[in-house]
Design an enzyme around this catalytic site. Structure first.
Site, mmCIF file in Angstrom:
data_model
loop_
_atom_site.group_PDB
_atom_site.id
_atom_site.type_symbol
_atom_site.label_atom_id
_atom_site.label_comp_id
_atom_site.label_asym_id
_atom_site.label_seq_id
_atom_site.Cartn_x
_atom_site.Cartn_y
_atom_site.Cartn_z
ATOM 1 N N CYS A 2 45.282 -45.690 -12.661
ATOM 2 C CA CYS A 2 44.778 -46.603 -11.628
ATOM 3 C C CYS A 2 43.613 -47.434 -12.137
ATOM 4 C CB CYS A 2 44.324 -45.810 -10.410
ATOM 5 S SG CYS A 2 45.482 -44.522 -9.976
HETATM 6 N N1 PMP Z 1 44.706 -39.948 -4.779
HETATM 7 C C1 PMP Z 1 44.852 -39.366 -5.976
HETATM 8 C C2 PMP Z 1 44.187 -38.060 -6.246
HETATM 9 C C3 PMP Z 1 45.647 -39.970 -6.965
HETATM 10 O O1 PMP Z 1 45.784 -39.380 -8.171
HETATM 11 C C4 PMP Z 1 46.277 -41.204 -6.672
HETATM 12 C C5 PMP Z 1 47.105 -41.881 -7.726
HETATM 13 N N2 PMP Z 1 48.240 -41.165 -8.040
HETATM 14 C C6 PMP Z 1 46.109 -41.769 -5.396
HETATM 15 C C7 PMP Z 1 45.305 -41.115 -4.480
HETATM 16 C C8 PMP Z 1 46.747 -43.072 -5.016
HETATM 17 O O2 PMP Z 1 48.118 -42.999 -4.987
HETATM 18 P P1 PMP Z 1 49.010 -44.290 -4.705
HETATM 19 O O3 PMP Z 1 48.650 -45.291 -5.767
HETATM 20 O O4 PMP Z 1 50.411 -43.787 -4.830
HETATM 21 O O5 PMP Z 1 48.701 -44.782 -3.340
#
Ligand code: PMP
Length: 394
Positions: A329
């Site tokens: 991310c």
């Molecule tokens: N919370 C955590 C702990 C994550 O590792 C992630 C990314 N996998 C997210 C939230 C956000 O997930 P997403 O991008 O699928 O909304």
């Protein structure tokens, strides 16, 4: 190992969809495509499928009733919904939020946004392993605190928080506990009842379901403001026509995860420990990130002094192994990960970090291969690095 063989060890960033999940989803794209809100039989079939998925997810986390599960577009939305929903709805009770310094951006940024709206946020420190400091939590909780948001486990360092202890402290002060279980769900058993969790973020892809779908568990009686206004779907909390195939796939993934978790997590732990040992044993100045045992079954996070994780990644990729230097991310920024900095790593130590996250398809042979190629990669990069001490170059 042939040149064309590619080994995927970046399962925290993304997982393949289980073939049984895909099969379940296809039916709801090809034949049973009704709108779950329609009264005709197509609509009723769709509604039934959604309610079955809701039941399977409720069973996975031992929720008291299936209605406590609200479907969303993923963990980011669930986190936003929980944090903004609870704080806005309960601001008559107080305006203080507590979270930790190693949360995902989808928790930290809503909290920072709320600071611009008059809320006060405390970011708790963590220790060298990434455990939230429980004494600080106790000290910071006041009668003004309405919500505490702590993640179940951190995907970058693997550390699993003592959630039950946290909930006992939080409930002692009558605040709500939100837990972001993305990454952890499907890997470790989560019991919202036993662990005292009021709101739980769950993500589908972390359980080999499709991306772009998730859920928020909301304990009965928890007051929350709707996040999306519209046609009133999902008990009026999250309007919009439901992502039918996505939700069906998510439900199937939860059913499979519940069944396979005990054996698969055991298998992964064995592979993980072999990988960690192999990545550290024969390479001087190498370290583990996170706790040695209280960590996610698939997570091997290490660091090597004097070199950059990014350079190691490129070398690994050339040799067919896909790993990560931290959270996908934040991979686009050059800043070192905030979670690695929060556990006390210096800038250069955080930059020397490397993350392997294993999955269902990884074999012992693949782990052996990764272990085998690493010493030469580290040696070559250290030879080129001006930071490497002389004795390590000889
Ligand atoms: N919370 C955590 C702990 C994550 O590792 C992630 C990314 N996998 C997210 C939230 C956000 O997930 P997403 O991008 O699928 O909304």
């Amino acid at each position: 190992m042939s040149k064309t063989k590619r080994i995927y060890m970046d399962h925290t960033a993304g997982k393949p969809v289980d073939p049984h999940v895909m099969e379940a989803m296809m039916l709801y794209m090809k034949s049973l495509y009704g709108n779950p809100s329609s009264v005709h039989s197509f609509g009723q079939e769709a509604r039934q499928a959604i309610e079955e998925a809701r039941t399977k997810i409720a069973e996975l986390i031992n929720a008291e009733r299936k209605e406590s599960i609200i479907f969303t577009s993923g963990a980011t939305e669930s986190n936003n919904m929980a944090i903004k929903g609870v704080t806005y709805r309960n601001k008559d009770r107080g305006t203080h939020i507590i979270t930790s310094s190693i949360e995902h951006m989808s928790v930290l940024n809503p909290c920072k946004f709320l600071m611009t709206k008059g809320f006060k946020v405390t970011f708790l420190p963590v220790d060298q392993y990434g455990f939230v400091n429980l004494r600080s939590l106790e000290k910071e909780l006041t009668s003004e605190t309405i919500l505490v948001s702590i993640m179940y486990a951190n995907g970058e360092i693997g550390t699993i928080q003592p959630v039950k202890k946290i909930s006992q402290i939080v409930h002692g002060k009558n605040a709500y506990l939100h837990v972001d279980a993305a990454t952890a769900n499907g890997q470790v058993p989560i019991d919202v009842d036993n662990e005292g969790i009021d709101l739980l973020t769950i993500s589908s892809n972390d359980m080999y379901g499709p991306k772009g779908v998730g859920a928020l568990y909301i304990r009965k009686g928890t007051r929350l403001k709707p996040s999306i206004h519209g046609g009133g779907q999902e008990r009026g909390l999250r309007s919009g026509t439901e992502n039918l195939p996505g939700i069906v796939g998510f439900g199937k993934a939860a059913e499979i995860a519940k069944k396979e978790m005990p054996t698969e997590s055991g298998r992964l732990k064995t592979l993980r420990d072999k990988l960690i040992k192999g990545l550290l044993d024969n390479i001087p100045r190498s370290f583990l990130n996170g706790h040695p045992t209280k960590r996610l079954p698939n997570n091997a996070a290490v660091r090597y002094s004097f070199i950059e994780g990014e350079s190691i990644l490129l070398d690994l990729d050339l040799k067919g192994v896909a790993a990560s230097s931290g959270s996908a991310c934040t991979a686009k920024t050059l800043e070192p990960s905030h979670a690695l900095r929060a556990i006390g790593l210096k800038h250069e130590e955080a930059h020397g970090s490397l993350l392997f996250t294993l999955g269902k398809q990884n074999t012992e042979g693949e782990v052996d291969y990764a272990i085998r190629i690493m010493p030469d990669i580290v040696k070559r990069l250290r030879e080129m690095s001006p930071l490497t001490p002389k004795e390590l170059k000889e």
